[in-house]
Scaffold this active site. Structure first.
Site, PDB file in Angstrom:
ATOM      1  N   GLU A 164     -21.994  31.924  21.286  1.00  0.00           N
ATOM      2  CA  GLU A 164     -21.497  31.165  20.333  1.00  0.00           C
ATOM      3  C   GLU A 164     -20.249  31.856  19.791  1.00  0.00           C
ATOM      4  O   GLU A 164     -20.667  32.870  19.145  1.00  0.00           O
ATOM      5  CB  GLU A 164     -22.457  30.518  19.255  1.00  0.00           C
ATOM      6  N   GLN A 186     -17.524  24.119  20.282  1.00  0.00           N
ATOM      7  CA  GLN A 186     -18.313  23.512  21.411  1.00  0.00           C
ATOM      8  C   GLN A 186     -17.105  22.722  22.305  1.00  0.00           C
ATOM      9  O   GLN A 186     -16.214  22.225  21.767  1.00  0.00           O
ATOM     10  CB  GLN A 186     -19.434  22.679  20.915  1.00  0.00           C
ATOM     11  N   TYR A 196     -18.906  33.566  14.394  1.00  0.00           N
ATOM     12  CA  TYR A 196     -17.766  32.424  14.048  1.00  0.00           C
ATOM     13  C   TYR A 196     -16.936  33.103  13.299  1.00  0.00           C
ATOM     14  O   TYR A 196     -16.813  33.807  12.226  1.00  0.00           O
ATOM     15  CB  TYR A 196     -18.494  31.427  13.444  1.00  0.00           C
ATOM     16  N   ASN A 218     -33.006  30.587  20.321  1.00  0.00           N
ATOM     17  CA  ASN A 218     -31.537  30.553  19.904  1.00  0.00           C
ATOM     18  C   ASN A 218     -31.691  30.879  18.195  1.00  0.00           C
ATOM     19  O   ASN A 218     -32.371  30.399  17.703  1.00  0.00           O
ATOM     20  CB  ASN A 218     -30.841  29.093  20.004  1.00  0.00           C
ATOM     21  N   GLU A 219     -30.788  31.824  17.795  1.00  0.00           N
ATOM     22  CA  GLU A 219     -30.866  32.336  16.512  1.00  0.00           C
ATOM     23  C   GLU A 219     -32.205  32.340  15.835  1.00  0.00           C
ATOM     24  O   GLU A 219     -32.529  31.620  14.963  1.00  0.00           O
ATOM     25  CB  GLU A 219     -29.872  31.369  15.712  1.00  0.00           C
ATOM     26  N   GLU A 276     -23.600  21.029  22.627  1.00  0.00           N
ATOM     27  CA  GLU A 276     -24.937  20.955  21.950  1.00  0.00           C
ATOM     28  C   GLU A 276     -25.050  19.441  21.394  1.00  0.00           C
ATOM     29  O   GLU A 276     -24.104  18.543  21.374  1.00  0.00           O
ATOM     30  CB  GLU A 276     -24.822  21.685  20.775  1.00  0.00           C
TER      31      GLU A 276
HETATM   32  O1  AHR Z   1     -22.648  25.745  16.858  1.00  0.00           O
HETATM   33  C1  AHR Z   1     -23.286  24.996  15.836  1.00  0.00           C
HETATM   34  C2  AHR Z   1     -24.395  25.996  15.429  1.00  0.00           C
HETATM   35  O2  AHR Z   1     -24.005  27.189  14.877  1.00  0.00           O
HETATM   36  C3  AHR Z   1     -25.383  26.245  16.451  1.00  0.00           C
HETATM   37  O3  AHR Z   1     -26.194  24.942  16.718  1.00  0.00           O
HETATM   38  C4  AHR Z   1     -26.321  27.420  15.888  1.00  0.00           C
HETATM   39  O4  AHR Z   1     -26.687  28.021  16.988  1.00  0.00           O
HETATM   40  C5  AHR Z   1     -25.155  28.164  15.126  1.00  0.00           C
HETATM   41  O5  AHR Z   1     -25.681  28.325  13.635  1.00  0.00           O
END
Ligand code: AHR
Length: 492
Positions: A297, A346, A240, A173-174, A26
């Protein structure tokens, strides 16, 4: 010893899509700028502006697919600002990530060039949150239209005669969060509308990915599948691994307690439940499993390194991260009937990165080594594995975590993790249906003494794979002793 694994070498369950080993880059912190793009005039050795050391390191792990330009950045990105002569490109503020100036020097042409250099499929994420249907539609036309059209002509003026092949395209995205704070009913309609104009030009066939749920928002998956399944090829999922609290403090990447280690492992293993439950909802509407679950992600998310810009999400990477990667990739392999792609967040200098850079220096992280070890699973045949594994009463951590595959040349690859901090795990592996004699078992291990061991610019090889000798062969049975905090690859 009561841990037992049966690997059925003659029972293939399906193919492990190599895209499970995908990555995400990103416009965030020092991922693109400095980490990948240094510009042609940089003193850092580069090829057309892409730094050579990072390129070589990433090539070695066979990156199959690369997602770009975000993340949250995708829903603020206007692609037309990033094409044409670089000196004339519009400068903007990256409001989401640190409020820094984005000079748009890395744009569509540079990204497509990077993918060509890596041999990776590009996965472009379009802007629904603050973009228009026309803007998204024209991006696809610019990239893939062969012939005369306003966007194709502009592409040619900008130096690219032939259209590119573009397979993967994300529609927002999101969108439940930074991508517009939408409700699933609203987004599912917008998705239907936007994707209509993501056209297939010539023989370019786009695999359309709808913005999916956050963690365990099963209602999001339900509504998207109910309303929009026929219009999508993939549905994303974001999760995450955060040992602390997202808002109150995620925890340090390097300075953590034994409890935090255990919580991290429990939360990484939670991916199993998420993939299963979202998958069950998808099964209801798509029993043939046509639509891919795209975990675009995932990875660890800790507090930033002290003294660094909080908006840059720069964190170190220890043997703990390696274990998170090991179990997560095992989970994806085992669910590869539904999980068609995953993209760790990332690639460089951000979150659970493969490599870290400092000026002209670059180091490989423990996570990088796991991707290197696990690359044998890419496009291999997933093998049926039966397990009887003990679970620690207190921490609820399994003694051993496993997946296995068979490659085209008949090699069986078994990846095993011992997520415990303080004890060996011993396991007997019965390799059924493997006709040859088990003479040659090659082992590779990634482990370390301390729970926060990591590679640094002063000591770049503190954590690296070595030969593994903890396996005894007896007939068709392997007895394996895994040290604490270890990821092991056995190749038979
Ligand atoms: O990866 C960091 C961020 O996490 C991304 O930009 C977003 O899609 C997510 O919340």
């Amino acid at each position: 010893m009561s841990n037992k694994i049966i690997v059925n070498a003659d029972a293939v369950k399906g193919t492990i899509n190599k895209n499970i080993y995908g990555h995400f880059a990103e416009h965030l912190g020092r991922c693109i700028y400095e980490g990948i793009w240094v510009g042609e005039d940089s003193p850092i050795p580069n090829t057309n502006g892409i730094r050579n050391d990072v390129l070589e390191a990433l090539k070695n792990i066979n990156i199959p697919v690369l997602r770009w330009p975000g993340g949250c950045f995708a829903d603020e990105y206007h692609w037309k600002d990033g094409v044409g002569p670089r000196e004339g490109r519009k400068r903007m503020v990256n409001t989401h990530w640190g409020g820094v100036v984005e000079n748009n020097h890395f744009g569509t042409h540079e990204f497509m060039m990077l993918c060509e250099m890596l041999g990776a499929e590009p996965y472009i994420n379009g802007n629904v949150g603050s973009g228009t249907v026309q803007e998204m539609s024209e991006w696809v036309e610019y990239l893939t239209f062969d012939g005369e059209s306003p966007m194709a002509n502009w592409r040619k003026e900008n130096g690219r005669e032939e259209p590119w092949k573009l397979k993967y395209f994300g529609v927002g995205n999101e969108n439940w969060g930074c991508g517009g704070n939408m409700r699933p009913e609203y987004y599912s309609d917008l998705y239907r509308q936007f994707q209509t104009y993501v056209r297939n030009y010539g023989d370019n066939k786009i695999f359309k990915i709808a913005g999916g749920a956050n963690i365990d928002d099963y209602n999001w998956t339900e509504v998207l599948m109910k309303n929009s399944a026929p219009f999508m090829d993939g549905l994303s999922l974001h999760y995450y691994t955060i040992p602390g609290d997202f808002w109150l403090g995620k925890g340090s990447a390097t300075d953590f307690t034994d409890d935090e280690w255990n919580i991290t492992m429990q939360r990484a293993l939670h991916m199993e439940e998420l993939v299963t439950k979202h998958g069950t909802i998808m099964d209801k509407y798509d029993p043939e499993k046509r639509i891919g679950m795209i975990v675009d992600e995932w990875g660890t998310w800790f507090d930033v390194e002290p003294g660094t810009n909080p908006g840059f999400l720069y964190q170190q990477n220890t043997i703990r991260d390696a274990l998170v990667a090991g179990v997560t990739l095992n989970i994806f392999n085992n669910h590869s009937d539904r999980v068609q792609m995953a993209n760790i967040a990332q690639t460089v200098n951000v979150l659970q990165a493969m490599v870290l850079t400092e000026g002209k220096e670059m180091i490989l992280t423990p996570t990088y080594h796991v991707f290197d070890m696990y690359k044998v699973h890419q496009d291999a045949s997933l093998l049926s594995v039966e397990t009887s594994i003990e679970e620690n009463d207190k921490n609820k951590l399994p003694d051993v975590h496993v997946s296995a595959s068979k490659s085209n040349n008949g090699e069986v690859n078994i990846t095993l993790c011992n997520v415990k901090m303080d004890a060996n795990s011993t396991v007997s592996i019965d390799l059924r249906g493997y006709e040859q004699k088990l003479a040659n078992v090659k082992g590779t291990i990634l482990t370390s003494k301390e729970k926060n061991d990591r590679n640094t610019f002063e000591n770049p090889e503190a954590v690296k794979p070595t030969e593994f000798n903890g396996v005894e062969v007896n007939g068709s049975t392997l007895t394996v002793t895994l040290p604490p905090m270890s990821v092991v690859l056995l190749t038979v």
